[in-house]
Design an enzyme around this catalytic site. Structure first.
Site, PDB file in Angstrom:
ATOM      1  N   ARG A  44      35.080  45.070  44.023  1.00 15.30           N
ATOM      2  CA  ARG A  44      34.048  44.360  44.771  1.00 15.30           C
ATOM      3  C   ARG A  44      34.573  43.130  45.510  1.00 15.30           C
ATOM      4  O   ARG A  44      34.284  42.942  46.693  1.00 15.30           O
ATOM      5  CB  ARG A  44      32.905  43.921  43.836  1.00 15.30           C
ATOM      6  CG  ARG A  44      31.918  45.002  43.522  1.00 15.30           C
ATOM      7  CD  ARG A  44      31.329  44.832  42.147  1.00 15.30           C
ATOM      8  NE  ARG A  44      32.340  45.136  41.146  1.00 15.30           N
ATOM      9  CZ  ARG A  44      32.554  46.371  40.670  1.00 15.30           C
ATOM     10  NH1 ARG A  44      31.791  47.349  41.023  1.00 15.30           N
ATOM     11  NH2 ARG A  44      33.533  46.596  39.812  1.00 15.30           N
ATOM     12  N   THR A  45      35.303  42.278  44.805  1.00 12.68           N
ATOM     13  CA  THR A  45      35.702  41.018  45.436  1.00 12.68           C
ATOM     14  C   THR A  45      36.623  41.292  46.628  1.00 12.68           C
ATOM     15  O   THR A  45      36.430  40.744  47.714  1.00 12.68           O
ATOM     16  CB  THR A  45      36.389  40.097  44.399  1.00 12.68           C
ATOM     17  OG1 THR A  45      35.522  39.969  43.265  1.00 12.68           O
ATOM     18  CG2 THR A  45      36.651  38.721  44.974  1.00 12.68           C
ATOM     19  N   LYS A  72      61.071  43.110  43.881  1.00  6.62           N
ATOM     20  CA  LYS A  72      62.498  42.731  43.924  1.00  6.62           C
ATOM     21  C   LYS A  72      62.739  41.444  43.153  1.00  6.62           C
ATOM     22  O   LYS A  72      63.852  40.932  43.113  1.00  6.62           O
ATOM     23  CB  LYS A  72      62.937  42.509  45.373  1.00  6.62           C
ATOM     24  CG  LYS A  72      62.743  43.679  46.299  1.00  6.62           C
ATOM     25  CD  LYS A  72      63.213  43.282  47.703  1.00  6.62           C
ATOM     26  CE  LYS A  72      62.782  44.308  48.736  1.00  6.62           C
ATOM     27  NZ  LYS A  72      62.992  43.815  50.107  1.00  6.62           N
ATOM     28  N   ARG A  93      43.673  36.418  43.753  1.00 10.25           N
ATOM     29  CA  ARG A  93      43.261  36.750  42.381  1.00 10.25           C
ATOM     30  C   ARG A  93      44.512  36.942  41.547  1.00 10.25           C
ATOM     31  O   ARG A  93      45.458  37.603  41.978  1.00 10.25           O
ATOM     32  CB  ARG A  93      42.417  38.020  42.344  1.00 10.25           C
ATOM     33  CG  ARG A  93      42.207  38.520  40.918  1.00 10.25           C
ATOM     34  CD  ARG A  93      41.240  39.647  40.797  1.00 10.25           C
ATOM     35  NE  ARG A  93      39.880  39.212  41.034  1.00 10.25           N
ATOM     36  CZ  ARG A  93      38.810  39.993  40.813  1.00 10.25           C
ATOM     37  NH1 ARG A  93      38.971  41.223  40.376  1.00 10.25           N
ATOM     38  NH2 ARG A  93      37.595  39.542  41.048  1.00 10.25           N
ATOM     39  N   HIS A 121      35.607  31.908  38.761  1.00  8.24           N
ATOM     40  CA  HIS A 121      35.348  32.939  39.776  1.00  8.24           C
ATOM     41  C   HIS A 121      34.199  32.406  40.656  1.00  8.24           C
ATOM     42  O   HIS A 121      33.083  32.909  40.612  1.00  8.24           O
ATOM     43  CB  HIS A 121      34.964  34.249  39.082  1.00  8.24           C
ATOM     44  CG  HIS A 121      35.030  35.456  39.950  1.00  8.24           C
ATOM     45  ND1 HIS A 121      35.125  35.400  41.325  1.00  8.24           N
ATOM     46  CD2 HIS A 121      35.006  36.780  39.636  1.00  8.24           C
ATOM     47  CE1 HIS A 121      35.161  36.649  41.806  1.00  8.24           C
ATOM     48  NE2 HIS A 121      35.100  37.498  40.806  1.00  8.24           N
TER      49      HIS A 121
HETATM   50  C1  NCD Z   1      34.507  40.292  37.596  1.00 11.04           C
HETATM   51  C2  NCD Z   1      35.880  39.684  37.469  1.00 11.04           C
HETATM   52  O1  NCD Z   1      36.840  40.177  38.063  1.00 11.04           O
HETATM   53  O2  NCD Z   1      35.955  38.673  36.791  1.00 11.04           O
HETATM   54  N1  NCD Z   1      34.436  41.282  38.566  1.00 11.04           N
HETATM   55  C3  NCD Z   1      33.997  40.917  39.818  1.00 11.04           C
HETATM   56  O3  NCD Z   1      34.674  40.208  40.523  1.00 11.04           O
HETATM   57  N2  NCD Z   1      32.782  41.330  40.193  1.00 11.04           N
HETATM   58  C4  NCD Z   1      33.889  40.712  36.325  1.00 11.04           C
HETATM   59  C5  NCD Z   1      34.681  41.516  35.327  1.00 11.04           C
HETATM   60  O4  NCD Z   1      35.776  41.989  35.615  1.00 11.04           O
HETATM   61  O5  NCD Z   1      34.144  41.689  34.231  1.00 11.04           O
END
Ligand code: NCD
Length: 292
Positions: A44-45, A72, A93, A121
């Protein structure tokens, strides 16, 4: 401006971003480039940021760790220095807490934290706030239950802070050992005079919103422990007995059984709608940061 922690924004700024969401139109980002640099899995993100960029008339580039010079042996900061030269906004991320802050330190481009370990997040929280406002018309005064792995879930850490800031009343329900960090509870109580109660048992009576999340297995020191708690606090039709008729169930997704599929067709289930707001909210965030 970077967006690394929800603490980087005050209530006025959050309101301004959320207001932006419904006003942001296409082509604002023409000629700009967004980079998605995800060192941890994402559906999703990553995709909603890419979609948001395209809808704003921007282009995006995607960094894939598996086929990059990381293989590498290139380190994280050198990698980020390179990406910085190729983009105006970088969404990072990483499994390590603090990675996004580190990236911001070596980047001229605006850095957005797409999740750093179990820490923060912030953009998910903005999606969550937008969804709650859309469905309930307000946040202040709502009774919101947060259920699940409150110890490891970064979504919860950002959300607790923001909900307290906006004046929601919080009920925390977690399996034993997975409670929310006391320091965060104390922080929001001191800063926002927040009403936060903790319950060891599932109790949804009087709640307006139920926000659940999966057990964050990858962040456990002991994977057997994760399996043990996985079966606790599953939300089924039975769990909802005695709950308000207009209780809204949210989840940042992915869900791994903590919300039973039989709930999907009920009027309580709003998690897919929530996920779809990921695009307009992230358009608003990008637009906001481009103007800073
Ligand atoms: C979340 C995350 O990556 O923290 N996912 C997201 O971005 N919607 C939630 C999760 O992984 O539980």
């Amino acid at each position: 401006m970077d967006l690394i922690s929800i603490r980087d924004l005050n209530q006025k700024e959050i309101e301004s971003i959320l207001k932006h969401v419904d006003e942001t139109k296409t082509t604002k980002g023409k000629g700009k480039i967004l980079a998605t640099a995800f060192f941890e899995p994402s559906t999703r993100t990553r995709l909603s940021f890419q979609s948001a960029a395209l809808r704003l008339g921007m282009n995006y580039i995607d960094f894939s760790p598996e086929v990059s010079s990381l293989r590498k042996g290139e380190n994280f900061t050198d990698t980020l220095r390179m990406i910085d030269g190729y983009a105006d906004i970088v969404v990072v991320r990483h499994a390590k807490e603090g990675a996004a802050r580190l990236a911001a330190g070596v980047s001229e481009a605006a850095v957005i934290n797409g999740g750093d370990g179990g820490n923060q997040h912030p953009t998910q929280t903005l999606v969550d706030l937008y969804t709650i406002k859309k469905l309930k018309k307000k946040i202040a005064g709502l009774d919101i239950a947060l259920v699940g792995d409150l110890k490891h879930a970064r979504t919860m850490h950002s959300l607790v802070y923001a909900l307290a800031m906006f004046g929601a009343r919080l009920r925390l329900i977690a399996p034993s050992g997975l409670e929310l960090d006391k320091a965060l509870v104390n922080e929001v109580k001191n800063k926002y005079d927040a009403s936060v109660e903790t319950r060891p048992q599932m109790d949804l009576r009087g709640m307006d919103v139920l926000y659940t999340c999966r057990i964050q297995e990858e962040r456990f020191a002991d994977p057997y422990e994760a399996k043990r708690v996985k079966e606790q606090f599953k939300i089924t039709l039975e769990t909802l007995q005695g709950a308000k008729n207009d209780l809204v169930i949210l989840n940042p997704l992915p869900r791994l059984g903590e919300v039973d599929r039989t709930l999907d067709t009920t009027s309580h289930a709003k998690y897919f709608e929530q996920a779809h707001y990921g695009v307009p909210v992230r358009m608003g965030i990008i637009d906001y940061l481009l103007q800073k």
